[in-house]
Design an enzyme around this catalytic site. Structure first.
Site, PDB file in Angstrom:
ATOM      1  CE  LYS A  27      -2.833   2.182   3.209  1.00  0.00           C
ATOM      2  NZ  LYS A  27      -4.293   2.812   2.106  1.00  0.00           N
ATOM      3  CG  ASP A 614     -27.488   2.690   8.038  1.00  0.00           C
ATOM      4  OD1 ASP A 614     -28.683   3.426   7.503  1.00  0.00           O
ATOM      5  OD2 ASP A 614     -26.632   3.243   8.579  1.00  0.00           O
ATOM      6  CD  GLU A 620     -22.366  -6.181   1.092  1.00  0.00           C
ATOM      7  OE1 GLU A 620     -21.694  -5.667   0.046  1.00  0.00           O
ATOM      8  OE2 GLU A 620     -20.858  -6.359   2.161  1.00  0.00           O
ATOM      9  CB  CYS A 658     -25.227   2.805  -0.260  1.00  0.00           C
ATOM     10  SG  CYS A 658     -24.901   1.203   0.736  1.00  0.00           S
ATOM     11  CG  HIS A 709     -20.951   6.677  -5.146  1.00  0.00           C
ATOM     12  ND1 HIS A 709     -21.967   7.354  -5.474  1.00  0.00           N
ATOM     13  CD2 HIS A 709     -20.718   5.519  -4.323  1.00  0.00           C
ATOM     14  CE1 HIS A 709     -22.266   5.698  -4.198  1.00  0.00           C
ATOM     15  NE2 HIS A 709     -21.407   5.320  -3.678  1.00  0.00           N
TER      16      HIS A 709
HETATM   17  N1  GLN Z   1     -25.129   5.848   8.232  1.00  0.00           N
HETATM   18  C1  GLN Z   1     -24.798   5.461   6.961  1.00  0.00           C
HETATM   19  C2  GLN Z   1     -23.544   6.601   6.805  1.00  0.00           C
HETATM   20  O1  GLN Z   1     -24.753   7.800   6.624  1.00  0.00           O
HETATM   21  C3  GLN Z   1     -24.263   4.368   6.052  1.00  0.00           C
HETATM   22  C4  GLN Z   1     -24.124   3.761   4.942  1.00  0.00           C
HETATM   23  C5  GLN Z   1     -23.794   3.009   4.192  1.00  0.00           C
HETATM   24  O2  GLN Z   1     -24.928   3.329   3.401  1.00  0.00           O
HETATM   25  N2  GLN Z   1     -22.865   2.050   3.697  1.00  0.00           N
HETATM   26  O3  GLN Z   1     -22.678   7.171   6.600  1.00  0.00           O
HETATM   27 ZN    ZN Z   2     -25.423   3.585   1.713  1.00  0.00          ZN
END
Ligand code: GLN
Ligand code: ZN
Length: 772
Positions: A27, A614, A620, A658, A709
């Protein structure tokens, strides 16, 4: 048990090893090169040194045949694209000018050329770069990297076996290049690709390879008859080559299934199969196919992707059974060791009594070598190792860390009613509307606000003792106050505290739950130079005390608007940890769910009316084969509901995921019974809103309108237009306005501008609605 059988030919091997080095030297060298602080020669020297250390380590551990070519500066699928000449047009010039810089340009993009897309490698947390192919793709063999690394290992006097991504898996992992019709199937390029593989195989043979391994993990997924025809064609053709090394086709992560008899009928010389619990069916399938008489079977009996010690007696029983099924049986890990940390010896902070239950890459290679010795020389030859192994397994099984009767009793007492809200959604929705008094198209965020360098430095200071915990808490409180006041000023309706205290959304909770272990150096490659340290879910899980209530209620004390509590859900807690292998995953998920349920209930009692749990990992960990999915989705959704169903009807439960492709799990998303879901949607122009509508999704949803992103600030106009698209699918009473995901990776300037535009867009569209 004593095995009289002696198979002198038994060898031990692995398919790949962690690339980074003990102190993540790779790295540092790669990132140094990107910043211009490390020369290309110095980078190459570091890489060669790491490869040499790895091979020495493997050979000292007793591994007879070392892998080569598995090393990568960034990703082995990208290396395969280079090997077959599949360089996207937009990167050709850069690659021609300087192969190393061109390689990194494909991985990371440049000012003018986007990188290759990145996605998860099967059901692991490793990400590969997706090959881009089209009808005009012209392949050309470039075996330089493979040949050079084989030469290096041979020069050390080692028996080496180059490892390549197989041609069928390579094509199945690819996607149509930009501008190519979306229904183009890369597998149609197989006949063009095979001659390139033939050339690489001939080059490796010329360089002295006795064997070459072709990895075909895509064959452990459900495959069509056309895919299986392609497999038969590929390996009949490669097996028929005159000038070639022995061909070992490797599969891992699940049973090979229908592809097993297909491969067995081709003239390949050996097959590598996964024999861990997850793929136990391979044993019967192999017997049913008549075994591999006269050929080589590589038996993956040591789990290559989890961190628990092997059960020697169980593995030896499997290996002994296999002896009758092939000409020769070799012992291996189930997959590349890329997915586990390097060495438990570095974990000085873990209790030695617990450390003996764990095996990282280095320990796993020793296990493989020991098992191979036991198989070749009889179990008496490893009697001492077997006794020690049995003692370690007993220590784990009997430990209070593993087994907490109170947790087990609570999990056993769970009823269906515990996993159901007390009222149906319609009743809850009315109660929540009355309680929260939100406007139409309420605005909110997904949880985190920018994690600044300053916040990270504060955490580092706490670790090194430069700040005490009072000073650190003060710093976090100040951040929360700023985030709350910013959101109030901007006019956001449901606020968040911003998660400044969280290093990572799983690790934060793992550090606060009993039954979890953290590692200090347990780095695993996630993608490129990004490494993560998954915690170890080691035993029965409980929550000694509230984990988030203090920060959340502090945030709520600063405002009259609702503050949303923020938790990581049970499925994601499992997906991003090393999980225990001594009980079904569903049981583990249920324990985590109960611990989270306590937190949800405490948040509600402390006056928090909106709570988000969340689950970004729900999709996945979906099993690779469809047959395993219903059972997974059943325990996964049950765990979510168990964690969220203890609240009053007027407490609003949110969830978040997400990814844009969730067609396979839309029913499961519905089964979560969350009152509100936020999803990623900005890049796909709200496609998920339509998918939800087509499914008849009955509750509230916030398809993201701000792509987090990218540092780009979306305008009011485009955000409003996305909202109008959303309204075409979801009625206004049920549509929320939020970004795609958390803002922790963003900077403050673009976050501020984007959220201001988001609120303005929501107001514009609200006005349009009330004008009607
Ligand atoms: N609550 C988390 C954030 O806002 C959700 C992150 C995610 O979905 N990976 O960072
Ligand atoms: Zn997310």
């Amino acid at each position: 048990m004593t095995t009289e059988h002696t198979t002198a030919a038994t060898r031990s091997t692995v398919y790949g090893y962690p690339r980074q080095g003990q102190n993540r030297e790779l790295k540092k060298a790669v990132e140094g090169y990107w910043k211009g602080r490390v020369t290309a020669d110095a980078l190459r020297a570091t890489a060669a040194g790491l490869r040499r250390d790895t091979w020495r380590q493997l050979s000292e551990a007793g591994i007879d045949e070392v892998p080569t070519g598995d090393f990568s500066y960034y990703d082995h699928v990208l290396d395969t694209s280079v090997m077959v000449g599949a360089v996207p047009d937009r990167h050709r010039e850069a690659v021609a000018a300087d192969p190393l810089d061109g390689y990194f340009a494909m991985a990371r993009g440049t000012q003018d050329a986007a990188p290759l897309e990145m996605t998860k490698w099967f059901d692991t947390n490793y990400h590969y770069l997706v090959p881009e192919l089209g009808p005009d793709t012209v392949f050309a063999a470039n075996s330089a990297k493979q040949v050079a690394e084989l030469d290096e290992a041979v020069a050390l006097g080692l028996t080496a076996r180059p490892v390549l991504v197989g041609p069928v898996t390579y094509l199945l992992l690819a996607k149509p290049a930009p501008g190519v019709a979306a229904d183009f199937e890369p597998l149609t390029l197989l006949d063009r690709l095979l001659p390139v593989y033939a050339e690489v195989l001939a080059d490796l043979r010329a360089a002295g390879a006795e064997w070459v391994q072709l990895d075909e993990p895509a064959l452990v997924q459900d495959r069509t008859p056309a895919d299986l025809d392609a497999v038969a064609r590929a390996y009949t053709q490669l097996g028929g080559l005159a000038d070639r090394p022995g061909l070992l086709v490797a599969s891992y992560f699940d049973r090979l299934g229908d592809a097993l008899p297909v491969l067995a009928r081709t003239p390949i010389d050996g097959l590598a199969l996964d024999f861990t619990d997850a793929a136990a069916a391979n044993l019967d399938d192999l017997a049913a196919a008549g075994g591999l008489p006269g050929r080589r079977l590589v038996a993956g009996v040591v789990d290559g992707r989890n961190i628990w010690i092997n059960d020697y007696e169980k593995s030896l029983a499997t290996l002994t059974t296999l002896l009758g099924l092939a000409g020769r049986v070799d012992v291996a890990t189930s997959c590349s060791l890329l997915h586990v940390p390097l060495d438990t010896a570095a974990e000085e902070e873990i209790d030695p009594e617990i450390l003996r239950w764990l095996a990282f890459a280095r320990q796993k290679t020793a296990e493989v070598a020991t098992l191979a010795r036991g198989l070749a020389e009889g179990t008496d030859a490893i009697a001492a190792e077997i006794a020690a192994n049995r003692a370690d397994l007993t220590s784990r099984a009997d430990s209070p860390v593993t087994y907490d009767p109170a947790v087990q009793a609570r999990a056993d007492a769970v009823t269906d009613a515990d996993g159901r809200r007390s009222q149906p959604y319609e009743v809850r929705a009315a109660a929540q509307r009355a309680h929260l008094g939100l406007p139409l198209l309420p605005t909110t965020t997904v949880g985190s606000f920018p994690q600044t360098d300053e916040l990270r430095a504060a955490r580092a200071d706490l670790r090194t003792g430069r700040t005490d915990s009072a000073g650190y808490d003060e710093r976090i409180r100040k951040e929360i106050a700023e985030v709350i006041s910013y959101q109030e000023r901007t006019g956001i309706d449901v606020l968040v505290h911003g998660e400044p205290e969280r290093n990572d959304m799983v690790q934060y909770f793992a550090e606060r739950l009993s039954g979890y272990l953290a590692t200090r150096h347990g780095w695993v490659q996630s993608y490129g130079t990004r490494y993560v340290r998954p915690p170890v879910l080691a035993g029965d899980i409980s929550r000694p005390e509230p984990m988030t209530v203090g920060w959340t209620t502090y945030a709520q004390s600063l405002t009259d608007r609702p503050v949303k509590g923020m938790l990581t859900g049970p499925v994601t807690m499992l997906a991003w940890s090393f999980v225990r292998d001594d009980q079904p995953l569903g049981d583990t998920a249920r324990q985590v769910a109960l611990a989270l349920r306590d937190e949800v209930d405490d948040l509600e009692s402390a006056g928090i009316s909106v709570i988000q749990v969340d689950e970004p990992a729900l999709r996945e960990t979906l099993p690779l084969r469809a047959a395993g999915r219903p059972a997974y989705l059943a325990w996964a959704t049950e765990a979510f509901r168990l964690s969220t169903s203890g609240v009053r009807p007027d407490t609003q439960i949110h969830t978040h995921m997400c990814y844009a492709e969730f067609g396979d799990i839309v029913q499961a998303i519905d089964d979560l019974d969350a009152d509100v879901i936020s999803l990623e949607a900005a890049r796909s122009h709200m496609q998920v809103a339509h998918e939800l509508a087509d499914h008849g999704y009955p509750r509230e949803a916030g398809p993201g309108v701000y792509d987090i992103h990218s540092p780009r600030v979306p305008s009011v106009r485009e955000t409003a237009s996305l909202l109008r698209t959303g309204l075409a699918a979801i009625p206004s009473e049920r549509l929320w306005v939020n970004p795609d995901c958390g803002l922790k990776t963003r900077g403050w300037p673009e976050t501020r501008a984007s959220l201001e535009n988001l609120v303005a867009a929501a107001r514009t569209v609200r006005d349009e609605l009330s004008a009607h």
